[in-house]
Design a protein around this motif. Structure first.
Motif, PDB file in Angstrom:
ATOM      1  N   CYS A  33       5.146  14.318  -7.682  1.00 35.01           N
ATOM      2  CA  CYS A  33       4.521  13.796  -6.555  1.00 35.01           C
ATOM      3  C   CYS A  33       3.748  14.601  -5.631  1.00 35.01           C
ATOM      4  O   CYS A  33       2.527  14.445  -5.108  1.00 35.01           O
ATOM      5  N   VAL A  34       4.283  15.898  -5.474  1.00 34.42           N
ATOM      6  CA  VAL A  34       3.491  17.183  -4.654  1.00 34.42           C
ATOM      7  C   VAL A  34       2.424  17.452  -5.622  1.00 34.42           C
ATOM      8  O   VAL A  34       1.038  17.617  -5.091  1.00 34.42           O
TER       9      VAL A  34
ATOM     10  N   GLU B  94      -0.257  14.584  -4.840  1.00 35.05           N
ATOM     11  CA  GLU B  94      -0.573  14.789  -3.511  1.00 35.05           C
ATOM     12  C   GLU B  94      -1.836  15.741  -3.453  1.00 35.05           C
ATOM     13  O   GLU B  94      -2.920  15.460  -2.986  1.00 35.05           O
ATOM     14  N   GLU B  95      -1.402  17.132  -4.000  1.00 40.69           N
ATOM     15  CA  GLU B  95      -2.311  18.238  -3.822  1.00 40.69           C
ATOM     16  C   GLU B  95      -3.718  17.875  -4.680  1.00 40.69           C
ATOM     17  O   GLU B  95      -4.823  18.186  -4.061  1.00 40.69           O
TER      18      GLU B  95
ATOM     19  N   THR C 182       4.889   2.761   3.109  1.00 38.24           N
ATOM     20  CA  THR C 182       4.469   4.068   2.397  1.00 38.24           C
ATOM     21  C   THR C 182       4.737   4.105   1.250  1.00 38.24           C
ATOM     22  O   THR C 182       5.727   3.725   0.711  1.00 38.24           O
TER      23      THR C 182
ATOM     24  N   SER D 259      -2.994  10.123   4.522  1.00 35.51           N
ATOM     25  CA  SER D 259      -2.098  11.093   3.776  1.00 35.51           C
ATOM     26  C   SER D 259      -1.698  10.500   2.337  1.00 35.51           C
ATOM     27  O   SER D 259      -1.726   9.302   2.001  1.00 35.51           O
ATOM     28  N   TRP D 260      -1.439  11.533   1.456  1.00 37.06           N
ATOM     29  CA  TRP D 260      -1.066  11.080  -0.041  1.00 37.06           C
ATOM     30  C   TRP D 260       0.377  11.345  -0.394  1.00 37.06           C
ATOM     31  O   TRP D 260       0.744  11.544  -1.316  1.00 37.06           O
ATOM     32  N   ASN D 261       0.973  11.657   1.017  1.00 43.48           N
ATOM     33  CA  ASN D 261       2.429  11.975   0.778  1.00 43.48           C
ATOM     34  C   ASN D 261       3.237  10.781  -0.019  1.00 43.48           C
ATOM     35  O   ASN D 261       2.997   9.565   0.259  1.00 43.48           O
ATOM     36  N   ILE D 262       4.264  11.181  -0.877  1.00 46.78           N
ATOM     37  CA  ILE D 262       5.080  10.136  -1.559  1.00 46.78           C
ATOM     38  C   ILE D 262       6.297  10.527  -1.243  1.00 46.78           C
ATOM     39  O   ILE D 262       6.961  11.677  -1.612  1.00 46.78           O
TER      40      ILE D 262
ATOM     41  N   VAL E  29      -5.612  15.423  -2.393  1.00 46.08           N
ATOM     42  CA  VAL E  29      -6.402  16.313  -1.481  1.00 46.08           C
ATOM     43  C   VAL E  29      -7.569  17.083  -1.762  1.00 46.08           C
ATOM     44  O   VAL E  29      -8.694  16.972  -1.127  1.00 46.08           O
TER      45      VAL E  29
ATOM     46  N   VAL F 240      -3.235   5.721  -3.432  1.00 41.49           N
ATOM     47  CA  VAL F 240      -2.214   6.520  -4.072  1.00 41.49           C
ATOM     48  C   VAL F 240      -1.748   5.896  -5.279  1.00 41.49           C
ATOM     49  O   VAL F 240      -1.035   4.827  -5.124  1.00 41.49           O
TER      50      VAL F 240
END
Ligand SMILES: [Zn+2]
Length: 567
Positions: free
Chosen positions: A345-346, A349-350, A429, A372-375, A353, A266
């Motif tokens: 951040c979305v 993430e997208e 994270t 997961s690439w969630n932030i 993915v 990330v």
């Protein structure tokens, strides 16, 4: 300096007073301005002290202060390594009234690197004007220099001419005490061009004057430079307030990876880039105030935290913005930034993915279910609360960083604090933590809905229309002085709640940037800017326009002062 730049004689305060005391107002202002430009007072140098001493010695020559020396005093800035100081001079009217108009100007200038090898000429208006008049590379400049209407030199418009205007009016009112229905206090401050420490410390002195001696400050008049806002603009702008400024910072913590596994990272540089693109120069983030010069945020800093080359992706990165505020509160700004950071951040993430999906497809490997690439995005305030719930000694961590890093650049220090907190956090994270760092300038403006402030707006309009008839000038009244000024620190409109939300999102406010917000709000001097007029402040071609600045402005300020005091 080259030998062809001849020196100009620098007048002593005594000689300057003798030279100006019997000449007309415009000549007074011009001679004083030129003399003050000759005193190098670049921000952060001892020159800031020298000019303060010079001004004190000059004011001493005015018979009123010779007879009442206690009405002229200085206030040293606490712990200042150069010994810089604020200068105060007070004229008390004979008519008993506590009403007091405050005049203020800053004494420092920016540096002279822009003059290259010609730095000495920066302080010699006549030499500089002659140089510009004789050169052949810039026809427009040549014409201006030959016109005789402009005075060039560092500080000519920002803002030694402003000091001169206030000094000349101080001399004028010192001879009018019999008719003066109130008081005029003149204040000159150092350190305006960066940290505003001079005016910030003056708040204390002004409160004392109000609370102990009973002076009632009805109006503050700054005369920092004003200029044209577009090509061919002939308006003279009068500002009934000052823009505010925040410095929102983003500490971005990602997940590092070997470049051979880059799709598992990330990458904080990618997050930073996306946040930057969402915020930088984005007019959606400029407040909508019709007819005002509202500006969007601009990026002032963007770095990752790698200090050497290797094949690992970065773990963290830092980003901050200049953010002008007009009416929004710090909490409004924080909310908008959280929103923009979330969108960024979305997006990241997208993107990741999708890239990982393509990668799996091409390499014919299964997609991962655990990656997961969630932030997560936090305001500093929220993050602190979370750490506290986890039992982490937040205060202890912050105090240690401050103690171990004395003298560190203020913004770096704030990032160090946030990083140390992140290190203490067992949750590793990816996350973005948003906080505010110095400087912070409060915003303020005269409000139509507040009776006393509306009265001042009316007085300004009356004086300006009177002078539009007497002269050929066209005036425009605007709310927000757009260039950041000392006036920001004389009044503050935020509620207790709004102030709290600022301080809560500011690492170690009390130690790092203790702006006395509650005192400023209590002081609350309605503040305006009736500025000296010129062009190219902070540039080699800085210049003040003489006819308006020396010949008209002093009288407008005088007229407004009398109107406000006699009201
Ligand atoms: Zn200025």
């Amino acid at each position: 300096m080259n030998d062809t730049v001849r020196g100009e004689e620098q007048l002593s305060p005594v000689d300057l007073y003798e030279k100006v005391k019997d000449v007309p107002t415009n000549e007074k202002v011009e001679i004083i301005t030129k003399t003050l430009v000759g005193i190098k007072s670049v921000n952060g140098t001892y020159g800031e002290v020298e000019i303060a001493n010079y001004l004190i010695d000059f004011i001493k020559q005015i018979p009123y202060f010779d007879a009442q020396p206690e009405r002229l005093w200085e206030q040293g800035l606490q712990g200042d390594h150069l010994g810089r100081k604020n200068v105060f001079a007070l004229i008390k009217g004979k008519q008993e009234s506590n009403k007091t108009v405050l005049y203020h100007s800053h004494m420092d200038t920016v540096g002279v690197d822009d003059f290259g090898s010609n730095q000495e000429a920066a302080f010699k208006p006549d030499v500089l004007t002659e140089q510009f008049a004789e050169q052949d590379y810039d026809e427009e400049l040549k014409k201006l220099a030959q016109s005789g209407e402009w005075m060039f030199g560092r500080g000519s418009v920002d803002m030694k001419s402003g000091i001169a205007v206030h000094l000349v009016n101080l001399m004028y009112f010192s001879e009018q005490v019999e008719h003066l229905n109130g008081n005029v206090l003149v204040m000159f401050n150092p350190v305006e061009e960066n940290e505003h420490t001079g005016v910030i410390e003056s708040v204390n002195e002004l409160l004392k004057l109000r609370d102990v001696q009973g002076y009632e400050f009805v109006l503050g008049i700054n005369n920092d430079f004003v200029t044209s806002l577009y090509e061919g603009d002939q308006n003279r702008y009068i500002y009934t307030g000052a823009v505010g400024k925040l410095l929102p910072c983003f500490y971005i913590y990602g997940r590092e990876a070997h470049v051979g596994e880059t799709l598992t990272s990330v990458d904080p540089t990618l997050i930073s880039a996306t946040i930057n693109r969402n915020i930088n120069n984005n007019m959606d983030l400029a407040e909508e105030i019709q007819g005002e010069l509202v500006l969007p945020p601009s990026c002032l800093y963007q770095r990752d935290q790698k200090d050497f080359y290797n094949v690992q992706t970065a773990l963290s990165s830092q980003l901050y913005f200049n953010y002008f505020v007009y009416k929004d509160s710090p909490q409004d700004v924080m909310n908008k930034l959280i929103e923009k950071a979330k969108e960024a951040c979305v997006e990241v993430e997208e993107h990741m993915v999708e890239q990982h999906r393509k990668f799996s497809h091409v390499t014919e490997m299964p997609t991962s279910n655990s990656l997961s690439w969630n932030i997560n995005i936090y305001s500093y305030d929220e993050y602190i609360d979370q750490l506290t719930e986890k039992g982490i000694d937040v205060e202890g961590v912050c105090d240690r960083v401050v103690a171990e890093n004395s003298g560190l650049e203020k913004r770096e220090l704030c990032f160090q604090i946030v990083e140390a907190l992140q290190l203490a956090d067992p949750d590793k994270t990816p996350k973005v933590i948003i906080f505010f760092a110095p400087p912070y300038c409060p915003h303020n403006y005269l409000r139509e809905e507040v009776g006393t402030e509306k009265e001042i707006i009316d007085h300004i309009n009356e004086v300006l229309s009177e002078y539009e008839q007497k002269t050929t000038e066209t005036f425009k009244v605007k709310k927000f002085f757009p260039f950041l000024s000392d006036s920001s620190y004389l009044s503050l409109h935020e509620s207790d709640h709004e102030i709290e939300s600022l301080i809560d999102n500011f690492p170690k406010w009390e130690e790092i940037y203790p702006v006395p917000v509650h005192d400023i709000r209590s002081l609350n001097i309605p503040s305006i800017n009736m500025g000296v007029y010129g062009q190219d402040a902070h540039q080699r071609t800085e210049r003040v326009y003489k006819p308006y600045t020396f010949g008209t402005l002093p009288f407008i300020i005088r007229a407004l002062t009398e109107k406000v005091l006699n009201n």
